[in-house]
Design an enzyme around this catalytic site. Structure first.
Site, PDB file in Angstrom:
ATOM      1  N   LYS A   1       0.825  -1.201   0.000  1.00  8.77           N
ATOM      2  CA  LYS A   1       0.000   0.000   0.000  1.00  8.77           C
ATOM      3  C   LYS A   1       0.871   1.268   0.000  1.00  8.77           C
ATOM      4  O   LYS A   1       2.092   1.179   0.107  1.00  8.77           O
ATOM      5  CB  LYS A   1      -0.943  -0.041   1.199  1.00  8.77           C
ATOM      6  CG  LYS A   1      -1.895  -1.258   1.162  1.00  8.77           C
ATOM      7  CD  LYS A   1      -2.888  -1.206   0.005  1.00  8.77           C
ATOM      8  CE  LYS A   1      -3.361  -2.547  -0.505  1.00  8.77           C
ATOM      9  NZ  LYS A   1      -4.250  -3.276   0.370  1.00  8.77           N
TER      10      LYS A   1
HETATM   11  C1  LIG Z   1      -5.150  -4.425   0.501  1.00  9.72           C
HETATM   12  C2  LIG Z   1      -6.614  -4.318   0.534  1.00  9.72           C
HETATM   13  C3  LIG Z   1      -7.409  -4.854   1.560  1.00  9.72           C
HETATM   14  C4  LIG Z   1      -6.858  -5.741   2.615  1.00  9.72           C
HETATM   15  O1  LIG Z   1      -5.765  -5.248   3.284  1.00  9.72           O
HETATM   16  P1  LIG Z   1      -4.713  -6.273   3.952  1.00  9.72           P
HETATM   17  O2  LIG Z   1      -3.926  -5.392   4.847  1.00  9.72           O
HETATM   18  O3  LIG Z   1      -3.934  -6.888   2.846  1.00  9.72           O
HETATM   19  O4  LIG Z   1      -5.511  -7.276   4.708  1.00  9.72           O
HETATM   20  C5  LIG Z   1      -8.761  -4.609   1.547  1.00  9.72           C
HETATM   21  N1  LIG Z   1      -9.338  -3.893   0.577  1.00  9.72           N
HETATM   22  C6  LIG Z   1      -8.624  -3.376  -0.437  1.00  9.72           C
HETATM   23  C7  LIG Z   1      -9.325  -2.564  -1.462  1.00  9.72           C
HETATM   24  C8  LIG Z   1      -7.248  -3.585  -0.509  1.00  9.72           C
HETATM   25  O5  LIG Z   1      -6.553  -3.097  -1.535  1.00  9.72           O
END
Ligand SMILES: *Cc1c(COP(=O)(O)O)cnc(C)c1O
Length: 437
Positions: free
Chosen positions: A215
């Protein structure tokens, strides 16, 4: 950047008839020759914070100084009175659903183009993910289709700000208020984005963020869930910590909740990352918006649409190829772009979520789906169809955007897309004239 635009334009008018033989795919000179820019994501600032952390007597989150620093910095951007750190974005969403009391048979309307983390918590709460179709170029929930998907079992709308692009929050909010539905924001891909001047996360009832490795900002794995709602807010901590109320000492839990805690080492890294967030989001916004300007008016493609009043923080950029305007399929287009030195990929997911095997076979709990067995839902994922979402995934071309890129690099990416699209353009007017006159 009118200067840069006219630079590209001049390049094209000087060389109007891009021939397929000029493509790098066929031995021509690639447009993007710089190495792929890679950001340094963690450095001495994280190192110093970690060194401070390791001197602590405890690495537990409750009253942990790193956790408190992280939440303090989080509140600077998202001033929500109730916030809980947790182990992932998936956990943040699960905690939000649990705190809101989503249970067996409750329907949650969400996007079919998203990470699995969006729907995992719904299923574990024995809720029912209901997929609504998307706006064709914004790639987010189409409020009018959300409206059509509402039933007497609908409890919440889970709005995913895909790729950092804010959803139509005003419309979704109005709809949720009128029907007494909870509006949950999945901001995992949207750190630093804003919807009509309001940071995403502050538009709905509860905000969920991810700090996973991929992210905008990350601490390996982590998440934050936050709300201004006091009823939900006072449950967040227990919902992520086995039902224990830490403020009451160790209590006997009143309800079932998983352990989704984030420990102090993650919080230390995440706290420093939060300080970097505004600059990362700002740079990505600048680059993504620049790319849209570079790609506007090119025959054969459509740009990633961001509402003029919104700020997109571009976790990625995705344009779409247009059926009938190109003499190649998407695979060939992507191949040609890669040859030009662009890290393009076809689409985002192979298919929408409802076409994944686990939905097709309703393989949720050791091959069974109690909610259906008990007659609490009639949803049949084999029959779900979201034509706009399917078209997006069939025609989308995804381009990476990151804060280590500069405008020159992005401009070269834009020129590469223009070169490929022009070479493959079908029919007479190879490019739209409105912009190129
Ligand atoms: C990455 C992501 C998640 C989940 O996050 P994690 O930390 O990987 O569990 C949920 N929704 C979206 C849109 C994402 O891109």
């Amino acid at each position: 950047m009118p200067n840069a635009c006219s630079r590209t334009r001049n390049a094209m008018t000087r060389n109007p008839a891009i021939d397929r033989a000029d493509l790098a795919l066929h031995g021509g000179r690639p447009v993007v020759r710089e190495p792929f820019p890679r950001p340094v994501r963690w450095d001495d600032r994280e190192r110093a914070q970690l060194a401070e952390m390791i001197g602590q007597p405890s690495l537990f989150y409750w009253k942990g100084p790193q956790t408190e620093l992280l939440l303090k910095r989080f509140r600077r951007h998202y001033p929500l009175p109730h916030a809980m750190t947790c182990s992932s974005g998936t956990a943040a969403i699960h905690i939000a659903l649990l705190a809101a009391g989503i249970g067996p048979g409750d329907e949650v309307i969400t996007s079919p183009i998203t990470d699995m983390g969006t729907v995992i918590g719904i299923l574990y709460q024995q809720g029912v993910p209901v997929f609504a179709d998307l706006e064709p170029y914004r790639y987010n929930l189409d409020p009018s289709d959300v409206e059509r998907k509402v039933t007497d079992r609908t409890r919440a709308v889970l709005a995913v700000h895909l790729a950092g692009n804010p959803c139509a929050m005003q419309e979704l909010k109005a709809l949720c208020e009128a029907r007494n539905l909870l509006l949950i924001e999945d901001c995992a891909q949207a750190w630093g984005a804003a919807c009509r001047g309001v940071p995403v996360g502050l538009c709905g009832d509860v905000a969920c963020f991810s700090l996973n490795d991929f992210k905008h900002i990350g601490c390996g794995d982590g998440g934050i869930v936050a709300t201004r709602d006091s009823a939900m807010g006072e449950r967040l901590q227990r919902c992520g910590d086995k039902g224990y109320d830490r403020s009451a000492g160790i209590s006997a839990p009143e309800f079932l909740a998983p352990n989704f805690r984030m420990s102090e080492p993650q919080a230390a890294v995440a706290a420093v990352q939060l300080a970097r967030m505004p600059e990362i989001a700002r740079q990505r916004r600048l680059l993504g918006d620049r790319l849209t300007r570079e790609l506007t008016g090119i025959r054969g493609i459509r740009t990633h649409h961001v509402d003029t009043e919104d700020a997109c923080s571009y976790w990625f950029y995705m344009f779409r190829t247009v059926d009938g305007e190109l003499d190649c399929d998407r695979a060939e287009f992507v191949k040609a772009l890669v040859a030009e030195g662009v890290r393009a990929t076809a689409g985002y997911l192979p298919v929408p979520l409802y076409q994944f095997g686990l939905f097709r076979n309703e393989n949720f709990f050791a091959g069974r789906w109690p909610v259906k067995e008990l007659g609490l839902t009639r949803v049949d994922y084999g029959k779900v169809s979201c034509p706009a979402a399917e078209a997006i995934l069939r025609t989308g071309v995804k381009l990476p955007v990151n804060e280590a890129m500069d405008e020159e690099y992005i401009s070269a990416v834009g020129a590469a897309v223009r070169k490929v699209a022009t070479a493959f353009a079908r029919g007479e007017g190879r490019e739209k004239t409105s912009r190129d006159k």
